[in-house]
Scaffold this motif. Structure first.
Motif, PDB file in Angstrom:
ATOM      1  N   MET A  43      21.715  52.538 -11.904  1.00 31.80           N
ATOM      2  CA  MET A  43      22.498  51.308 -11.561  1.00 31.80           C
ATOM      3  C   MET A  43      22.165  50.181 -12.147  1.00 31.80           C
ATOM      4  N   GLU A  44      20.777  49.804 -12.179  1.00 34.43           N
ATOM      5  CA  GLU A  44      20.107  48.834 -12.640  1.00 34.43           C
ATOM      6  C   GLU A  44      20.176  48.718 -14.085  1.00 34.43           C
ATOM      7  N   LYS A  45      20.175  49.723 -14.841  1.00 37.41           N
ATOM      8  CA  LYS A  45      20.320  49.795 -16.334  1.00 37.41           C
ATOM      9  C   LYS A  45      21.820  49.497 -16.751  1.00 37.41           C
ATOM     10  N   LEU A  46      22.704  49.954 -15.764  1.00 37.20           N
ATOM     11  CA  LEU A  46      24.039  49.769 -16.171  1.00 37.20           C
ATOM     12  C   LEU A  46      24.450  48.273 -15.956  1.00 37.20           C
ATOM     13  N   GLY A  47      23.652  47.292 -14.915  1.00 40.11           N
ATOM     14  CA  GLY A  47      24.145  46.222 -14.654  1.00 40.11           C
ATOM     15  C   GLY A  47      24.909  46.438 -13.393  1.00 40.11           C
ATOM     16  N   SER A  48      24.175  46.688 -12.176  1.00 46.35           N
ATOM     17  CA  SER A  48      25.225  47.074 -10.822  1.00 46.35           C
ATOM     18  C   SER A  48      25.608  45.822 -10.204  1.00 46.35           C
ATOM     19  N   PRO A  49      26.960  45.873  -9.867  1.00 48.02           N
ATOM     20  CA  PRO A  49      27.719  44.749  -9.305  1.00 48.02           C
ATOM     21  C   PRO A  49      26.755  44.298  -8.356  1.00 48.02           C
ATOM     22  N   PRO A  50      27.298  43.048  -7.749  1.00 48.63           N
ATOM     23  CA  PRO A  50      26.468  42.548  -6.581  1.00 48.63           C
ATOM     24  C   PRO A  50      26.698  43.105  -5.225  1.00 48.63           C
ATOM     25  N   LYS A  51      25.736  43.158  -4.339  1.00 50.42           N
ATOM     26  CA  LYS A  51      25.728  43.903  -3.091  1.00 50.42           C
ATOM     27  C   LYS A  51      26.812  43.034  -2.409  1.00 50.42           C
ATOM     28  N   ARG A  52      27.978  43.754  -1.926  1.00 48.07           N
ATOM     29  CA  ARG A  52      28.914  43.330  -1.039  1.00 48.07           C
ATOM     30  C   ARG A  52      28.905  43.880   0.119  1.00 48.07           C
ATOM     31  N   ILE A  53      28.396  44.861   0.540  1.00 46.70           N
ATOM     32  CA  ILE A  53      28.287  45.400   1.757  1.00 46.70           C
ATOM     33  C   ILE A  53      27.601  44.769   2.974  1.00 46.70           C
ATOM     34  N   ILE A 104      29.617  45.521  16.951  1.00 46.45           N
ATOM     35  CA  ILE A 104      29.144  46.931  15.963  1.00 46.45           C
ATOM     36  C   ILE A 104      30.606  47.524  15.453  1.00 46.45           C
ATOM     37  N   LEU A 105      31.704  47.533  16.198  1.00 46.87           N
ATOM     38  CA  LEU A 105      32.912  48.060  15.476  1.00 46.87           C
ATOM     39  C   LEU A 105      33.274  47.395  14.425  1.00 46.87           C
ATOM     40  N   LEU A 106      33.343  46.130  14.368  1.00 41.96           N
ATOM     41  CA  LEU A 106      34.038  45.316  13.253  1.00 41.96           C
ATOM     42  C   LEU A 106      32.804  45.308  12.221  1.00 41.96           C
ATOM     43  N   ALA A 107      31.635  45.310  12.259  1.00 42.17           N
ATOM     44  CA  ALA A 107      30.548  45.304  11.391  1.00 42.17           C
ATOM     45  C   ALA A 107      30.877  46.838  10.447  1.00 42.17           C
ATOM     46  N   VAL A 108      30.872  47.775  11.172  1.00 42.98           N
ATOM     47  CA  VAL A 108      31.104  49.202  10.488  1.00 42.98           C
ATOM     48  C   VAL A 108      32.468  49.124  10.005  1.00 42.98           C
ATOM     49  N   VAL A 109      33.463  48.613  10.329  1.00 38.32           N
ATOM     50  CA  VAL A 109      34.788  48.669   9.739  1.00 38.32           C
ATOM     51  C   VAL A 109      34.559  47.941   8.400  1.00 38.32           C
ATOM     52  N   ALA A 110      34.134  46.717   8.540  1.00 43.57           N
ATOM     53  CA  ALA A 110      33.934  45.808   7.399  1.00 43.57           C
ATOM     54  C   ALA A 110      33.071  46.418   6.395  1.00 43.57           C
ATOM     55  N   GLY A 111      32.126  46.763   6.705  1.00 44.00           N
ATOM     56  CA  GLY A 111      31.252  47.741   5.773  1.00 44.00           C
ATOM     57  C   GLY A 111      32.055  48.897   4.872  1.00 44.00           C
ATOM     58  N   PHE A 112      32.626  49.635   5.835  1.00 41.26           N
ATOM     59  CA  PHE A 112      33.380  50.781   5.391  1.00 41.26           C
ATOM     60  C   PHE A 112      34.610  50.297   4.277  1.00 41.26           C
ATOM     61  N   VAL A 113      35.205  48.938   4.543  1.00 40.36           N
ATOM     62  CA  VAL A 113      36.371  48.569   3.859  1.00 40.36           C
ATOM     63  C   VAL A 113      35.463  48.021   2.377  1.00 40.36           C
ATOM     64  N   ALA A 114      34.407  47.355   2.440  1.00 40.96           N
ATOM     65  CA  ALA A 114      33.662  46.921   1.304  1.00 40.96           C
ATOM     66  C   ALA A 114      33.187  47.963   0.543  1.00 40.96           C
ATOM     67  N   GLY A 118      34.314  48.417  -3.386  1.00 44.04           N
ATOM     68  CA  GLY A 118      33.555  48.251  -4.386  1.00 44.04           C
ATOM     69  C   GLY A 118      33.362  49.472  -4.994  1.00 44.04           C
ATOM     70  N   SER A 119      33.731  50.601  -4.725  1.00 45.10           N
ATOM     71  CA  SER A 119      33.736  51.981  -5.143  1.00 45.10           C
ATOM     72  C   SER A 119      35.107  52.198  -5.987  1.00 45.10           C
ATOM     73  N   ARG A 120      36.005  51.112  -5.856  1.00 46.36           N
ATOM     74  CA  ARG A 120      37.137  51.564  -6.465  1.00 46.36           C
ATOM     75  C   ARG A 120      38.131  52.663  -5.856  1.00 46.36           C
ATOM     76  N   LEU A 121      37.783  52.902  -4.281  1.00 49.16           N
ATOM     77  CA  LEU A 121      38.556  54.358  -4.004  1.00 49.16           C
ATOM     78  C   LEU A 121      39.726  53.757  -3.032  1.00 49.16           C
ATOM     79  N   PRO A 122      40.626  54.629  -2.693  1.00 51.89           N
ATOM     80  CA  PRO A 122      40.730  55.931  -3.615  1.00 51.89           C
ATOM     81  C   PRO A 122      41.160  55.544  -4.773  1.00 51.89           C
ATOM     82  N   THR A 123      40.937  56.408  -5.953  1.00 54.08           N
ATOM     83  CA  THR A 123      41.178  56.445  -7.188  1.00 54.08           C
ATOM     84  C   THR A 123      41.893  57.801  -7.423  1.00 54.08           C
TER      85      THR A 123
END
Length: 175
Positions: A43-53, A104-114, A118-123
């Motif tokens: 990931m570092e070699k490819l130039g990973s995107p900024p951490k959004r989670i 806890i609930l909203l942090a987990v939901v926000a992390g999952f959405v991020a 970030g993964s461009r899912l579902p593709t």
């Protein structure tokens, strides 16, 4: 026929990382890798995107906690104050357990959405799916895509550069 890029299959993870280094040295910047497992340092070699989670989880948790505390305060002290046994209307210790749960609930939901964003899912479709052997990336294939929107893209030069890496096979990816 327009081309999305050139896909090449390499022998192993080490060769994949070496190919990324070699293509970066030649000036290619728009590379994507596909492998059956995480490759250390790729990931570092490819130039990973900024951490959004982490920022998304912090924001979700703060919004959840502050929102829940405000809701409970407003309900207990403003909208419907009750004097039960002389306790104060704004009893903060009583508000904390449910506020922590919502944090806890909203942090987990926000992390999952991020993660999904970030993964461009579902593709459901990617041009790489048109290459017959692309599915090997989920079993034992180490694939590297040079995208056609790379500033250094030239059909003939890319074909020569890829051939110099001696991949197992390579092919154009139709759009």
């Amino acid at each position: 026929m327009s081309v999305h890029g050139r896909l090449l299959q390499l022998h192993d993870a080490h060769e994949l990382a070496s190919a990324v280094d070699a293509l970066h040295a030649l000036g290619y910047t728009r590379l994507e890798a596909f492998s059956p497992y995480a490759v250390d340092g790729l990931m570092e070699k490819l130039g990973s995107p900024p951490k959004r989670i982490p920022p998304a989880m912090l924001t979700g948790g703060l919004i959840g906690g502050i929102g829940m505390l405000w809701l409970q305060y407003h309900a207990a002290a403003v909208d419907y104050p009750l004097n039960v046994g002389g306790r104060p209307a704004a009893s903060w210790p009583a508000f904390m357990p449910s506020a922590v749960e919502v944090v806890i609930l909203l942090a987990v939901v926000a992390g999952f959405v991020a993660f999904l964003v970030g993964s461009r899912l579902p593709t459901l479709y990617r041009p790489e799916f048109n290459v017959a052997w692309f599915e090997e990336a989920s079993r034992d294939g180490f694939l590297l895509l040079i995208r056609a929107d790379d500033p250094r893209w030239n059909d003939h030069q890319v074909a020569e550069d890829v051939a110099a890496l001696e991949p197992l096979r390579h092919a154009d990816v139709p759009s």
